[in-house]
Design an enzyme around this catalytic site. Structure first.
Site, PDB file in Angstrom:
ATOM      1  N   ASP A   1      35.452 -10.097  70.040  1.00 44.14           N
ATOM      2  CA  ASP A   1      36.755 -10.567  70.496  1.00 44.14           C
ATOM      3  C   ASP A   1      37.867 -10.010  69.620  1.00 44.14           C
ATOM      4  OD1 ASP A   1      38.653 -11.891  71.911  1.00 44.14           O
ATOM      5  OD2 ASP A   1      37.801 -13.889  71.666  1.00 44.14           O
TER       6      ASP A   1
ATOM      7  N   LYS B   1      48.538 -22.852  67.069  1.00 45.06           N
ATOM      8  CA  LYS B   1      47.773 -21.706  67.567  1.00 45.06           C
ATOM      9  C   LYS B   1      48.255 -21.214  68.928  1.00 45.06           C
ATOM     10  CE  LYS B   1      43.198 -20.094  68.939  1.00 45.06           C
ATOM     11  NZ  LYS B   1      41.764 -20.371  69.070  1.00 45.06           N
TER      12      LYS B   1
ATOM     13  N   ASP C   1      40.491  -8.919  76.470  1.00 42.86           N
ATOM     14  CA  ASP C   1      40.346  -8.375  75.113  1.00 42.86           C
ATOM     15  C   ASP C   1      39.076  -8.872  74.436  1.00 42.86           C
ATOM     16  OD1 ASP C   1      41.124 -10.985  74.872  1.00 42.86           O
ATOM     17  OD2 ASP C   1      42.605 -10.651  73.302  1.00 42.86           O
TER      18      ASP C   1
END
Length: 1247
Positions: free
Chosen positions: A936, A1005, A1164
């Protein structure tokens, strides 16, 4: 007062004092039913006291006033979703007699049927008098229009008598004058005589008469010109012509065209060049040159100029009939006068092979030496990023599918059969113990289904008969003839049983039904023998490239298919001719089918009653619901029907074949029109309905520019999958045991919260009543959400269960930014933790020396326990807890259950099982693993920004720089925010003091992650507010102020950390602002050559009338509207970064394919076999460096300047806005000193 508000007012008054609302005489339950007289009122008694009489008299007068007002409003245009016909029906006969006995109303049989009822002894009010006068005036106007209609009919009959004589005197188009007599006689003899074919004088005379009458006879409702309505009607007429031609009903299409041509006003306002061209192409295929002549003459009469399509059709017809040289030369001469050359017919148009041959035959007869210029030999790519990939200097061997040729050929036949059926019925995984009640419900439902199918068939046939009488004008009739009657009934029944208990919006339902008819018709067209046989032949040869037991392996799937295409007699140009139906057709067709559905199906009021006579009620109701402040029409099933379906506990599910994974490798993408499923139409670039600019951009793009993108999509789609059966069985067992919130398995609806009692004491306060309403609304909302989540999980698990012993494939396409997605929407690797856990690669590979270590590291990554630790520390931790890992694999539901307390529990459990099998095998390195291991990106959007700006600090924060342990940007931002908070708290700021102990990585986050994708301060505040509300100990009264304060700190911290990123974002935003302000939408081209355009325009509201209600289509991508400046500028930075991350993924996919690796991605997050992780990591880093070694921002600036500033650069004087735009686009942000080569050494760039 709008019609909807008036309707609401009527309903509320009926509930409070007027008794039963809208109830038919023959039915005790409410519901609309065609042909039933409706009652608005209550039963009255002759013994009613005088007070009741006065109240009733007032209510009757009010009803008459409201009735008149409703009818008045219905004559006006309402620009919102409204009921098309809102009527309050007259009082029922029985009640009428009661009212007469009371002396409240007069006997209407003695007076005007439309007059308002008057109370005895009371003068009519001014309202009633005024509205009565308005009704009378409206009635007079209607009578006047009827008289004018009769005059128009008389004029038409007089004109028709002169039809033959006028046709004989018609002038011919120049190049058709030379047609030989024999050809004329043949054409005249064979062609059908148009129903209306008028001379110019006749048309002028008719127009004068119609102008005197001042009435548009084609549409009496459209007394005021409306260009949007005309354009919508033009679209509908063209669609009807194309539909008739697809049914081989050329004569009817000709009659429809002449119907509008013979009305001068309609001819000028409605007939367009594409309508002429579609008829020209049809007559050209038949070889009727005389009809071509007539259409060119009519085009000239309408003052339209022929285009390349028109001349190509004429030349094709001349080639078919071997026309005289003089005629062909005259045609080419006329083309030359318009600046068109024969070469342009072959270079600027895409002609099917047979048509191309006929056109060439005609041109070469006039110009024997003519030969179209050969198409430039397509280079595979112009991008410097892939020169090595497409280089043929060294021998190349591409990987194959792990199945032999005979099995692949058999699977192709299965997939073809599945798609031709269009639907598939599979077993549901939801199991319930059956009772006698269930069996009884199933029998009842079976009987009702049979009756409903008969009723639908009867109503559908009656509708077709009624519409067939209107064939002369554009109507839906051709669209009701595309399929067999039974197929329409099946589609309606499928829509009925797919309705959720809370219903579905009417617009979604009608669009879905319309698209189903479109797809089924297109599939039938592709199944024509000459098309399907050629397709089968090519695919069987194509499989020689993929099968593991064949020798061919030196070319890509696209290249091999193109080679087969060049040898074919019928190429996939057929698929270029696919016509997408316009929204107006889809909506009207879907509305017609929904109306038939609502009107036709009924059910008994008491299903389980033994009474001989049972009253019938409608199964479906048209109701309204509010979505925010908008009122939306819904089709809702009767609760008795929903309960019957639930009681029947059906054990099967029916899906469209297009939502299922494929049983054979997908068709390779070779163009924007061809790829993915065998028969089902699939867009290369997915977009909102009505968006056309993406497809147009792809079609205008040179083919070789798209090769890299198409090859990457083919590589992703050719990855074969299978189901992880042990994990699937565990999930199904928990799914059928009331689910698990902890493991994210949705519970059944029986676990939904029960709404509180509706009863309140009489003296309850308004706050208590409001609280009760909120609780009830929350319970209903929770139940709907639970139903949605449960159904979604049921679909995924049932599809997985159906494929448990199969190998399958996910065809891929992309969005307008180039991000790739699997086409099957329910079951795919982009799904939730539960879905990903039950997917394995179909091909297995030995673990090799490092494979087992990567499995263990992958497991720890899934737990989220050691995010800031090194890979060695994660591996060591996995070895420490190996006993827990093995226990989880052996006893997942009865052991220590270690796997349940991690971030991704189901994927962690699947990985535990794989590790257990590997470590217990005789030789772990030789163990064949099918398990996908993920790598990742570390905040991938910020990685691209840091690389673009060569920002050293930013690059270090997102792991572009080699480090011993991974850098966590979220934790760094949280630390910076906490530092700033402490400073403010020391200065006495109260909210900073309240937040002590609450700043964490989790809190910031999401905002940090989405800042790079364009989240605003407002959006960031909402994200943080949501996190704060999840904290039980945080004071609720401080949530808003705290979220605002923290969002400011997060944005300021990011600006400090990523200064280069902020400069690039600002430049992209300002550039998009100036571009959109100039009236253009933002476009750019990715480093791989994919053209991208942002589809954000000012919204346009399109009202499509219907008998149930008028439907409002909101279009946000209409190119005729101005760009939406706010969306254009805010979306450009994230969309540009998304286009870069998709480019990086495609580069990695192509080079992995060349190296023989299995590769798939979730944006991604890159997946491959455990043994290939090291190789994939190397390729991933190399391609990131190669991508950002290109001058991306400079090339973007150059492209934007050329596209948007070239028009005014040559001028001597520029406006201030033009100067500012020129300065902004040319001023590329400066770059820092970061060395990109460091990325190749960074362990945690992707990890």
């Amino acid at each position: 007062m709008s019609v909807l508000r008036l309707r609401a007012s009527l309903l509320s008054r009926g509930a409070s004092g007027l008794g039963r609302a809208l109830r038919p005489e023959s039915c005790s339950s409410p519901g609309p039913e065609k042909g039933v007289s409706w009652t608005w009122g209550r039963r009255y008694s002759v013994n009613a006291p005088e007070q009741d009489r006065r109240r009733d008299a007032g209510q009757v007068e009010l009803l008459e006033v409201l009735e008149a007002r409703v009818r008045q409003l219905q004559t006006e245009y309402v620009s919102e979703v409204t009921v098309n016909r809102v009527e309050v029906a007259p009082v029922r006969t029985g009640n009428q007699k009661d009212l007469q006995a009371l002396g409240l109303v007069e006997d209407r049989a003695k007076g005007d049927a439309g007059s308002a009822a008057q109370p005895v002894g009371k003068a009519p009010s001014r309202w009633v008098e005024k509205l009565s006068q308005e009704k009378s005036d409206l009635h007079k106007r209607q009578q006047d229009l009827e008289v004018r209609l009769k005059n128009q009919t008389f004029c038409e009959s007089m004109i028709k008598k002169r039809e033959k004589a006028i046709l004989a005197r018609k002038a011919k188009v120049k190049f058709i004058k030379q047609i030989p007599n024999t050809e004329k006689e043949k054409a005249t003899k064979e062609r059908p005589t148009p129903r209306h074919s008028l001379s110019q004088k006749s048309l002028i005379k008719a127009e004068e008469i119609l102008t005197q009458n001042k009435t548009n006879f084609d549409d009496l409702a459209s007394l005021v010109p409306d260009m949007s309505k005309h354009s919508r009607k033009q679209v509908f007429i063209l669609a009807c012509l194309e539909c008739l031609l697809s049914l081989d009903r050329l004569t009817e299409a000709n009659q429809l065209f002449f119907y509008y041509f013979n009305r001068k006003r309609a001819r000028e306002k409605l007939l367009t060049l594409p309508m002429y061209n579609c008829l020209l192409k049809a007559w050209a295929k038949q070889g009727f040159l005389h009809q071509i002549s007539t259409l060119f003459y009519m085009m000239n009469e309408s003052k339209l100029t022929p285009d390349l399509v028109s001349y190509a059709s004429a030349l094709e017809c001349m080639g078919r009939v071997n026309a005289d040289l003089v005629i062909i030369k005259s045609c080419l001469s006329q083309m030359a006068q318009q600046g068109l050359s024969p070469e342009s017919l072959f270079q600027e148009m895409v002609l099917p092979k047979q048509e191309r041959m006929m056109v060439l035959r005609a041109v070469q007869k006039a110009q024997p030496g003519f030969s179209p210029s050969p198409a430039c030999s397509p280079k595979n790519t112009i991008s410097p990023l892939l020169k090595d990939f497409y280089s043929k200097e060294k021998p190349v061997s591409y990987p194959k599918v792990p199945l032999p040729l005979p099995e692949l050929q058999e699977r192709f036949q299965q997939q073809l059969q599945l798609e031709s059926a269009m639907t598939i019925t599979i077993d549901s995984v939801e199991k319930k113990p059956l009772t006698s009640q269930n069996h009884l419900a199933r029998d009842l439902l079976k009987d009702l289904k049979s009756k409903w199918e008969e009723a639908l068939m009867k109503t559908f046939k009656e509708t077709k008969v009624h519409m067939s009488k209107q064939k002369q004008r554009a109507s839906l009739y051709p669209y009701l003839c595309l399929l067999k009657n039974k197929e329409y009934v099946d589609l309606m029944m499928q829509a009925l049983f797919n309705l959720p208990p809370h219903g579905d919006s009417l617009i979604h339902l009608v669009m879905d039904l319309g698209m189903k008819v479109y797809n089924k018709n297109l599939i039938q067209m592709k199944m024509k023998p000459f098309v399907l046989d050629e397709l089968k032949r090519k695919y069987m040869n194509y499989l020689h490239l993929l099968a593991k037991d064949t020798q061919l392996d030196d070319c890509l799937p696209r290249e091999h298919w193109e080679a087969l295409e060049s040898e074919a007699t019928i190429c996939s140009d057929f698929f270029i001719q696919e016509k997408v139906w316009p929204d107006v057709v889809l909506v009207q067709l879907g509305t017609q089918l929904v109306e038939i559905l609502v009107q036709s199906i009924h059910m008994p009021t008491n299903l389980f009653s033994s009474q001989a006579e049972k009253k019938l009620i409608p199964v479906l109701y048209h109701v309204y619901s509010f979505l925010s402040v908008k009122q939306i029409g819904f089709i809702k099933p009767h609760p008795s029907f929903s309960q019957l379906v639930a009681d029947a506990a059906c054990t099967t599910l029916t899906f469209d074949s297009s939502v299922m994974p494929m049983l054979c490798p997908p068709m390779p993408w070779t163009s924007p029109h061809f790829g993915a499923y065998i028969l089902h139409p699939t867009k290369l670039m997915r977009c909102l309905d009505g968006t056309v600019q993406h497809q147009q951009l792809l079609e205008s793009c040179p083919k070789q520019h798209l090769h890299a993108v198409l090859d990457a999509l083919n590589q992703l789609g050719n990855c074969a999958w299978k189901v992880n059966k042990p994990v699937l069985d565990l999930i199904i067992s928990i799914f059928n045991s009331k689910g698990s919130k902890k493991l994210d398995v949705p519970p059944p609806l029986s676990e939904a919260p029960v709404p509180p009692s509706y009863q309140l004491s009489k003296d309850a306060s308004s706050s208590e009543r409001a609280r009760l309403r909120r609780e009830i609304a929350q319970c209903h909302k929770t139940a709907r959400e639970m139903y949605s989540l449960r159904t979604d999980a049921l679909y995924k698990l049932s599809i997985a269960h159906h494929l448990r012993d199969q190998i399958f494939w996910f065809p891929h396409n992309m969005d307008f930014r180039g991000r790739t997605y699997p086409c099957p929407p329910h079951f795919n690797h982009l799904g939730s933790d539960m879905t990903r856990a039950i997917l394995l690669f179909a091909e297995g590979k030995p673990l090799g020396p490092n494979g087992l270590d990567w499995l263990k590291i992958h497991l720890i990554n899934l737990t989220g326990l050691k995010k800031r630790e090194s890979l060695q520390a994660r591996l060591a931790y996995a070895n420490e807890i190996l006993e827990d890992i093995l226990d989880s694999a052996d006893n997942p539901l009865t052991g220590r259950k270690w796997w349940m307390d991690v971030d991704e529990p189901w994927q962690a459990l699947a990985c535990c099982m794989e590790i257990a099998r590997a470590v217990r095998s005789p030789d772990p390195e030789a163990y064949i693993s099918h398990f996908p291991v993920h790598q990742d990106g570390s905040c991938n959007g910020l990685q691209h920004y840091a690389a673009l700006g060569r920002d050293v600090i930013g690059a270090t924060s997102v792991n572009l720089m080699p480090c011993k342990v991974p850098q966590d940007v979220y934790s760094v931002v949280a630390q910076m925010v906490e530092k700033l908070r402490k400073k403010d708290a020391a200065a006495g700021r109260s909210i900073a003091q309240v937040l002590e102990g609450f700043i964490s990585r989790k809190l910031v986050k999401q905002t940090v992650m989405t800042v790079v994708y364009g989240v605003t301060h407002y959006g960031g505040r909402l994200q943080i507010e949501k996190r704060l509300k999840e904290l039980d100990t945080f004071p609720k009264e401080s949530v808003w102020e705290a979220s605002f304060y923290i969002s400011q700190l997060v944005f300021s911290s990011l600006s400090e950390m990523f200064s280069g990123t902020r400069e690039i974002q600002d430049w992209l935003t300002k550039s998009a602002h100036f571009i959109s302000k100039s009236g253009s939408t933002v476009q750019w081209v990715t480093p791989l050559g994919l053209p991208i355009i942002q589809p954000y325009h000012k919204s346009q509201k399109v009202i499509i009338p219907g008998s149930l209600q008028s439907l409002c289509l909101m279009r946000y991508s209409d190119v005729s509207q101005k760009p939406n400046t706010l969306k254009q500028k805010n979306a450009f930075p994230p969309n540009f970064i998304h286009s870069l991350d998709s480019t990086h993924m495609m580069l990695t996919a192509l080079h992995c394919h060349k190296q023989g690796l299995t590769f798939v991605s979730v944006h991604d997050c890159f997946w491959t076999h455990a043994c290939n992780v090291d190789c994939m990591n190397k390729i991933c880093r190399e391609q990131f460096v190669n991508l950002h070694s290109q001058p991306i921002l400079k090339e973007l600036s150059k492209y934007l300047l050329q596209k948007y500033c070239s028009g005014f650069l040559s001028r001597n004087s520029l406006s201030s806005n033009e100067k500012l735009m020129l300065k902004t686009l040319s001023h590329v942000p400066e770059r820092g000193d970061f060395d990109l080569q460091n990325v190749k050494k960074s362990t945690y760039f992707f990890s």
